[in-house]
Design a protein around this motif. Structure first.
Motif, short mmCIF file in Angstrom:
data_model
loop_
_atom_site.label_atom_id
_atom_site.label_comp_id
_atom_site.label_asym_id
_atom_site.label_seq_id
_atom_site.Cartn_x
_atom_site.Cartn_y
_atom_site.Cartn_z
N UNK A 130 0.85 -1.19 0.00
CA UNK A 130 0.00 0.00 0.00
C UNK A 130 0.89 1.24 0.00
N UNK A 131 0.46 2.26 -0.72
CA UNK A 131 1.20 3.52 -0.75
C UNK A 131 1.17 4.12 0.65
N UNK A 132 2.34 4.57 1.13
CA UNK A 132 2.43 4.96 2.54
C UNK A 132 3.49 6.02 2.76
N UNK A 133 3.48 6.55 3.97
CA UNK A 133 4.54 7.44 4.45
C UNK A 133 4.82 7.06 5.89
N UNK A 134 6.10 6.93 6.21
CA UNK A 134 6.51 6.51 7.55
C UNK A 134 5.84 5.20 7.96
N UNK A 135 5.64 4.33 6.98
CA UNK A 135 5.07 3.01 7.27
C UNK A 135 3.57 2.98 7.45
N UNK A 136 2.89 4.12 7.30
CA UNK A 136 1.44 4.18 7.49
C UNK A 136 0.76 4.47 6.16
N UNK A 137 -0.34 3.76 5.85
CA UNK A 137 -1.07 4.03 4.61
C UNK A 137 -1.53 5.49 4.54
N UNK A 138 -1.42 6.08 3.37
CA UNK A 138 -1.86 7.46 3.18
C UNK A 138 -2.78 7.54 1.97
N UNK A 139 -3.64 8.54 2.00
CA UNK A 139 -4.52 8.80 0.87
C UNK A 139 -3.79 9.65 -0.16
N UNK A 140 -3.99 9.31 -1.42
CA UNK A 140 -3.56 10.21 -2.48
C UNK A 140 -4.72 11.18 -2.68
N UNK A 141 -4.47 12.45 -2.38
CA UNK A 141 -5.54 13.46 -2.38
C UNK A 141 -5.88 13.94 -3.78
N UNK A 142 -7.12 14.33 -3.95
CA UNK A 142 -7.59 14.87 -5.23
C UNK A 142 -6.72 16.05 -5.64
N UNK A 143 -6.35 16.09 -6.92
CA UNK A 143 -5.46 17.14 -7.42
C UNK A 143 -5.83 17.43 -8.86
N UNK A 144 -5.65 18.66 -9.27
CA UNK A 144 -5.98 19.05 -10.64
C UNK A 144 -4.94 18.56 -11.65
N UNK A 145 -3.82 18.03 -11.16
CA UNK A 145 -2.78 17.49 -12.04
C UNK A 145 -2.64 15.99 -11.83
N UNK A 146 -2.08 15.30 -12.82
CA UNK A 146 -1.71 13.90 -12.64
C UNK A 146 -0.69 13.80 -11.51
N UNK A 147 -0.76 12.70 -10.75
CA UNK A 147 0.20 12.48 -9.66
C UNK A 147 0.93 11.17 -9.89
N UNK A 148 2.19 11.27 -10.26
CA UNK A 148 3.02 10.10 -10.48
C UNK A 148 3.63 9.67 -9.16
N UNK A 149 3.32 8.47 -8.71
CA UNK A 149 3.83 7.98 -7.43
C UNK A 149 5.22 7.38 -7.62
N UNK A 150 5.88 7.16 -6.52
CA UNK A 150 7.19 6.51 -6.57
C UNK A 150 7.01 5.07 -7.05
N UNK A 151 7.98 4.52 -7.79
CA UNK A 151 7.85 3.12 -8.24
C UNK A 151 7.86 2.16 -7.06
N UNK A 152 7.19 1.04 -7.24
CA UNK A 152 7.15 0.02 -6.18
C UNK A 152 8.56 -0.52 -5.93
N UNK A 153 9.30 -0.76 -6.98
CA UNK A 153 10.71 -1.17 -6.88
C UNK A 153 11.40 -0.76 -8.18
#
Length: 200
Positions: A130-153
């Motif tokens: 699951x996408x997370x920060x500091x080991x905790x799941x986080x929501x990807x918030x609504x945004x007017x731009x595309x949001x490219x997440x970090x690769x899984x590996x």
């Protein structure tokens, strides 16, 4: 006397008519219109990785949405960076990714360098993150731009001495992604179950 009686009756009649009129006006009073609008949440996402040729990525900006082919040999470090992009104006969501190698391939993989700064393993579900920060799941918030997440590996490393005698031409690592719309508190467990059902 007769004239006073007629005037009195007329006065009482007028009062009665005014009273009835006032009562009718009150009974027919109305409010403004209350309109309820219902919409369906929208989430769009894409999954891609850098295009490679003979285990080499020449230009990481050239992406493929269908995957790559790799050559397996001892100690091979295979470039593979599965990446999710959440499309513009998507609703708030949890994002999950999974990778599942075939059994023969799994037996020769030394390591997969999962990006643990941004992806946390979902307990009880091998290969699910699951996408997370500091080991905790986080929501990807609504945004007017595309949001490219970090690769899984970014790489898969093969063992120093691997036995590929059981390999077929169909050995694969299957990578999938899922975005789960957030609608209320305490729904993370539902999101996990949906991801496990869909991705594993």
């Amino acid at each position: 006397m007769k004239k006073k009686t007629v005037v009195l009756i007329m006065s009482l009649t007028l009062v009665a008519c005014l009273s009835i009129g006032a009562t009718l006006a009150w009974l027919t009073s109305q409010t403004g219109t209350l309109t309820n609008t219902f919409t369906i949440g929208k989430i769009g996402l894409t999954l891609d990785e850098a295009s490679s040729y003979y285990n080499i990525v020449d230009d990481s900006s050239i992406r493929t949405t269908t995957g790559n082919s790799y050559f397996i040999y001892n100690s091979a470090v295979l470039p593979k960076d599965p990446t999710v992009t959440i499309e513009a104006n998507s609703e708030d969501c949890y994002v999950f990714m999974s990778y599942v190698p075939t059994d023969s391939l799994k037996s020769v993989i030394k390591s997969v360098d999962v990006n643990e700064d941004y992806w946390t393993k979902v307990e009880g579900h091998e290969g699910l993150y699951v996408y997370s920060q500091d080991g905790e799941p986080v929501l990807v918030k609504k945004n007017s731009d595309d949001q490219k997440l970090e690769p899984l590996f970014t790489t898969v490393t093969i063992q120093d001495s691997c036995d590929c005698s059981d390999f077929t031409d169909n050995e694969q690592i299957v990578v999938k992604a899922l975005a789960y719309q957030w609608v209320s508190e305490n729904q993370y467990s539902n999101a996990v179950q949906a991801a496990a059902d869909s991705l594993l």
